[in-house]
Design a protein around this motif. Structure first.
Motif, PDB file in Angstrom:
ATOM      1  N   ALA A  95      -0.522  -8.999  -5.508  1.00  0.00           N
ATOM      2  CA  ALA A  95      -0.087  -7.748  -4.880  1.00  0.00           C
ATOM      3  C   ALA A  95       1.437  -7.602  -4.956  1.00  0.00           C
ATOM      4  N   SER A 150       0.642   1.598  -8.721  1.00  0.00           N
ATOM      5  CA  SER A 150      -0.630   1.458  -8.011  1.00  0.00           C
ATOM      6  C   SER A 150      -1.587   0.650  -8.881  1.00  0.00           C
ATOM      7  N   ARG A 151      -2.533  -0.012  -8.237  1.00  0.00           N
ATOM      8  CA  ARG A 151      -3.527  -0.791  -8.986  1.00  0.00           C
ATOM      9  C   ARG A 151      -4.293   0.121  -9.945  1.00  0.00           C
ATOM     10  N   GLU A 178       4.090 -10.111  -3.415  1.00  0.00           N
ATOM     11  CA  GLU A 178       3.390 -11.354  -3.117  1.00  0.00           C
ATOM     12  C   GLU A 178       3.768 -12.439  -4.127  1.00  0.00           C
ATOM     13  N   GLU A 180      -3.337   3.380  -1.429  1.00  0.00           N
ATOM     14  CA  GLU A 180      -3.550   2.703  -2.706  1.00  0.00           C
ATOM     15  C   GLU A 180      -2.848   1.347  -2.710  1.00  0.00           C
ATOM     16  N   GLU A 181      -3.499   0.349  -3.299  1.00  0.00           N
ATOM     17  CA  GLU A 181      -2.910  -0.981  -3.426  1.00  0.00           C
ATOM     18  C   GLU A 181      -1.792  -0.953  -4.467  1.00  0.00           C
ATOM     19  N   MET A 194       0.843  -1.191   0.000  1.00  0.00           N
ATOM     20  CA  MET A 194       0.000   0.000   0.000  1.00  0.00           C
ATOM     21  C   MET A 194       0.887   1.253   0.000  1.00  0.00           C
ATOM     22  N   THR A 195       0.399   2.263  -0.673  1.00  0.00           N
ATOM     23  CA  THR A 195       1.102   3.533  -0.668  1.00  0.00           C
ATOM     24  C   THR A 195       0.703   4.310   0.585  1.00  0.00           C
ATOM     25  N   CYS A 253       6.905  -1.486 -10.010  1.00  0.00           N
ATOM     26  CA  CYS A 253       5.718  -1.470  -9.165  1.00  0.00           C
ATOM     27  C   CYS A 253       4.881  -0.247  -9.531  1.00  0.00           C
ATOM     28  N   VAL A 292       0.924  -2.962  -6.981  1.00  0.00           N
ATOM     29  CA  VAL A 292       0.988  -4.163  -7.797  1.00  0.00           C
ATOM     30  C   VAL A 292       2.363  -4.213  -8.465  1.00  0.00           C
TER      31      VAL A 292
END
Length: 178
Positions: free
Chosen positions: A76, A26-27, A79, A6-7, A1-2, A24, A9
């Protein structure tokens, strides 16, 4: 997460089928720019040769309201894809099961671009717990019948799962439990 929640990815090299992470984002940025990332899909089978099929909620960011037979989603940042597949199966259907890898390949269309890590799992009979924010409803479908339904391009089914199933030889046949 930022820092703003924000998620994040991981971005993947689209020329590498093994899963080389190159950065990387954000989603939201991944979706807006259709950046190459990774996603998982798990086909859940029962002991009678049936596959769990569901209708996605109308609030999903990709293919809302369409049918699908994979529990899965975006991997994520940081992950491992296998960990992500286990997480998604537990989140969406409430199932914890051993996963068998069956397919890894790139998928791309106008809305998504990802390296798919596809697995299958077997349901042990415990009640499914559908994630209300992602799964509107679901049912068990004979795999051969599902294959016939997928032959109808008018049936509202997510295009990526349809394409991935086409790339998985004999998915509709009962492989038997490992």
């Amino acid at each position: 997460m930022t820092a703003t929640g924000e998620e994040l990815v991981d971005l993947y090299d689209p020329t590498d089928s093994e899963g080389l992470v190159t950065g990387c984002a954000s989603r939201a940025e991944v979706r807006a720019r259709n950046l190459p990332h990774a996603a998982t899909g798990v086909l859940l089978r029962d002991g009678r040769g049936k596959v769990f099929v569901h209708r996605r909620t109308d609030t999903k960011d990709v293919n809302p309201g369409a049918h699908d037979c994979f529990a899965g989603g975006v991997v994520a940042a940081g992950e491992d894809p296998l960990t992500a597949a286990r997480r998604e199966l537990r989140e969406e259907l409430g199932v914890g099961a051993a996963l068998q890898p069956v397919l890894r390949r790139w998928y791309r269309d106008e809305t998504t671009h990802y390296l798919a890590f596809v697995h299958q799992a077997w349901w042990d009979g415990t009640p499914l717990v559908l994630q209300a924010s992602e799964v509107a409803h679901g049912w068990w479908e004979d795999a051969v019948v599902l294959r016939e339904r997928l032959a109808d391009p008018a049936w509202p089914f997510v295009p990526d799962t349809r394409a991935l199933l086409q790339a998985w030889p004999g998915w509709w046949q009962d492989p038997g439990r490992p």
